[in-house]
Design a protein around this motif. Structure first.
Motif, short mmCIF file in Angstrom:
data_model
loop_
_atom_site.label_atom_id
_atom_site.label_comp_id
_atom_site.label_asym_id
_atom_site.label_seq_id
_atom_site.Cartn_x
_atom_site.Cartn_y
_atom_site.Cartn_z
N ALA A 264 0.82 -1.20 0.00
CA ALA A 264 0.00 0.00 0.00
C ALA A 264 0.86 1.25 0.00
O ALA A 264 1.95 1.27 0.57
N GLY A 296 -14.01 1.54 -1.17
CA GLY A 296 -12.97 0.65 -1.68
C GLY A 296 -12.04 1.32 -2.67
O GLY A 296 -11.73 2.50 -2.56
N LYS A 297 -11.61 0.57 -3.67
CA LYS A 297 -10.63 1.07 -4.64
C LYS A 297 -11.15 2.27 -5.42
O LYS A 297 -10.38 3.17 -5.77
N SER A 298 -12.45 2.31 -5.69
CA SER A 298 -13.01 3.43 -6.44
C SER A 298 -12.88 4.74 -5.66
O SER A 298 -12.91 5.82 -6.26
N TYR A 301 -8.92 3.85 -1.98
CA TYR A 301 -8.39 3.02 -0.88
C TYR A 301 -7.71 1.78 -1.43
O TYR A 301 -7.94 1.40 -2.60
N PRO A 302 -6.88 1.10 -0.63
CA PRO A 302 -6.04 0.02 -1.16
C PRO A 302 -6.80 -1.19 -1.67
O PRO A 302 -6.26 -1.95 -2.46
N ALA A 303 -8.02 -1.43 -1.18
CA ALA A 303 -8.71 -2.68 -1.55
C ALA A 303 -10.21 -2.50 -1.47
O ALA A 303 -10.72 -1.52 -0.91
N ASP A 304 -10.92 -3.46 -2.03
CA ASP A 304 -12.37 -3.57 -1.83
C ASP A 304 -12.58 -4.57 -0.70
O ASP A 304 -12.43 -5.78 -0.89
N TYR A 305 -12.91 -4.06 0.46
CA TYR A 305 -12.92 -4.89 1.66
C TYR A 305 -14.18 -5.73 1.74
O TYR A 305 -15.29 -5.28 1.43
#
Length: 597
Positions: A264, A296-298, A301-305
């Motif tokens: 990240a 999330g990524k959109s 942020y680093p990931a779609d949790y």
């Protein structure tokens, strides 16, 4: 995976984040947020100004003060270290003047204070800065202290005198913002500057606002201006006392490198030296975790949790904006909760793992005033299917095929931890259950830095107290100025929303709960029912009588709760104690009194 741990029973083995952090790292990594809801503004200010978050004296040093200012601080309800109230009682009996600054006439104010100064929430920095203006205009500052131990005072001086922006920060300027009479600000400033030593004890409530770090930085600067840092009876205007190294403890479970941290990008909003302090590791600020789950990524942020793992933490109740947290919960695919009770958060769990209470497992705890290590012996065997937090982690590791997770029993870990501490004999400690550390005198933070500055620099880039922080200047964020400033909060009384919502809400602590804990005990509910406190003037204007059920609402949520009409809160401010369990009716209206609705 997102993992969050908080609160619990405060043991060094079972209730720390190490056990699950190790497990998730061995699985391939996880996201752990950084920061504290409680005191992030204070930690930020302390790191920026002192270079460390260990910034307070022990409470017994209060007896060496000549003036004590309790600013947003109510230790009869929030304890603020064991025996704090006992020392305040002794201070009052010794004739030490105590002043309380708070929107409420608190129990601490009623018990200890000689003077109560009510102040509008979110405006504390303005009053502190106006006090600094008085001290400078009357040439009451300890210039020798400032010249020796600080940098950047001239820039702050230009701001408070109005040279920077054309607005002198005089008491009448602060009166229009804070509601505190100018003459009161003037007299307190003069008294604080001329009464040595004086302890400015800053509660953390005023820093739990927008731009709350400015309140903490302004208080620290005022302590430096009066030469009260590093002296007996003074105060560095910080919260946590002493270097944490006073408590030595053997290592527990080792945490491997978290692969997610390496992948990240570094956080942009974390203070450069934040990682070395409480909950400093992680890649997402805790206040942004809900946003990270929803976007999330959109959202960058680093990931779609997809999975959230919670440990003894009623976050639905305690994190900001409960309704938005529910949206985040609904988006997640899987939620695991370790818990002792069916809390508001536990009701959203896909898998609920019942954990033992502190009565059903052994552990070690630490405390202050006096300094002590405590051994918590297991009293009863675990009830029903509950397991200790370490047992849960062991069994999950086995089911995941992780063979090198843990090679010690609970007893072996505790013995190893004690062997690395100041406790001389584990078996004697276990039998006696307590080991006290005797200090030869009250602990005064920064005593060495003040007494011998040549050989004991402050842990800042300059080696001094940084009233002007080049690190903040380099961040280039106008909302984080390099010197302490008053920045008006959003949703203040000057906001356009004030015509629609003229009352300011504060969400304080009271005796029968520790955050959300103990709210499910009927006898305590009977003793002190959850209610919203409202001043008599505001209640009469709305036709509200003491005990009436009222609707409390804004654009974020609504509830029905009992009203407590009282003179112990200033007009235009209402107080709904935090921690009451969220309990919506069939229409989604909260009936439990959860302040974060």
């Amino acid at each position: 995976i997102v993992y969050w741990v908080s609160g619990g029973d405060q043991g060094v083995l079972h209730d720390t984040w190490r056990r699950m952090s190790r497990l998730f790292c061995l699985m391939g990594g996880y996201t752990r947020p950084w920061g504290l809801h409680s005191y992030e503004g204070g930690i930020f200010a302390e790191l920026a100004t002192y270079g460390t978050a260990w910034t307070a004296n022990t409470r017994d040093d209060l007896l060496n003060s000549r003036l004590i200012i309790m600013w947003g601080w109510d230790p009869t309800n929030t304890i603020a270290d064991t025996n704090t109230s006992w020392y305040l009682v002794q201070a009052k009996e010794a004739g030490i003047k105590i002043v309380s600054i708070d929107p409420r006439y608190t129990d601490s104010t009623a018990t200890f204070a000689h003077q109560w100064i009510p102040i509008r929430p979110g405006t504390d920095a303005a009053m502190l800065i106006a006090m600094a203006n008085v001290i400078v205009r009357e040439n009451l500052q300890d210039q020798a202290f400032l010249d020796t131990y600080t940098i950047g005072f001239e820039a702050f001086k230009d701001y408070i005198l109005g040279i920077e922006d054309g607005v002198p920060k005089i008491p009448s300027w602060a009166e229009t913002i804070t509601g505190v009479p100018a003459v009161t600000i003037q007299k307190l400033a003069e008294e604080y500057a001329t009464t040595r030593p004086a302890a400015l004890l800053t509660g953390i409530a005023p820093g739990r606002t927008a731009y709350g770090e400015q309140y903490h930085r302004a208080a620290i600067t005022l302590a430096a201006m009066t030469g009260n840092v590093g002296i007996s009876g003074g105060s560095a205007a910080g919260k946590v006392w002493g270097p944490i190294g006073l408590f030595k403890m053997g290592a527990g479970l080792r945490i491997p490198r978290n692969p997610v941290d390496a992948e990240a990008p570094p956080p942009k909003d974390k203070f450069p030296s934040r990682s070395g302090y409480i909950y400093g590791h992680g890649i997402i600020n805790v206040f942004k975790l809900t946003d990270a789950i929803l976007k999330g990524k959109s959202g960058g942020y680093p990931a779609d949790y997809k999975l959230l793992y919670l440990n003894n933490s009623n976050i639905l109740n305690q994190w900001p904006n409960t309704n938005r947290i529910i949206q985040a919960f609904d988006k997640l695919e899987f939620i695991v909760v370790e818990e002792q009770f069916m809390t508001a958060t536990a009701r959203f769990a896909d898998i609920l793992l019942p954990t033992t209470t502190f009565l059903e497992r052994s552990d070690i705890t630490t405390g202050t005033m006096p300094l002590f290590y405590g051994y918590r012996n297991k009293i009863i065997e675990p009830l029903y299917e509950s397991k200790s937090p370490l047992e849960i982690a062991n069994e999950l590791a086995a089911r995941l095929g992780i063979t090198d997770y843990n090679d010690k029993t609970e007893e072996e870990w505790l013995r190893q931890m004690v062997q690395g501490s100041d406790v001389p004999d584990y078996d004697v400690f276990k039998k006696r259950a307590i080991f006290k550390i005797q200090l030869p005198q009250p602990y005064v933070t920064f005593r060495k830095e003040i007494n011998d500055p040549a050989n004991n620099l402050f842990p800042t880039p300059s080696g001094k107290i940084e009233i002007y922080s080049h690190q903040l200047a380099d961040m280039g964020n106008p909302k984080l100025p390099p010197i302490p400033k008053y920045i008006e909060t959003w949703e203040s009384l000057n906001d356009s929303l004030a015509s629609k919502y003229p009352l300011q809400l504060i969400t304080t602590h009271f005796k029968r709960r520790a955050h959300t804990q103990f709210d499910n005990i009927p006898w305590l509910k009977e003793l002190e029912p959850q209610a919203i406190k409202i001043n008599t003037i505001d209640a009469q204007a709305r036709g509200i009588r003491d005990g009436d059920m009222v609707k409390v609402f804004n654009d974020r949520g609504r509830m029905i709760i009992r009203a407590k009409v009282t003179e112990r809160i200033m007009p235009s401010v209402v107080d709904l104690p935090q921690g009451a369990w969220y309990s919506p009716d069939e229409n989604g209206v909260d009936r439990g009194g959860c302040a974060n609705i």
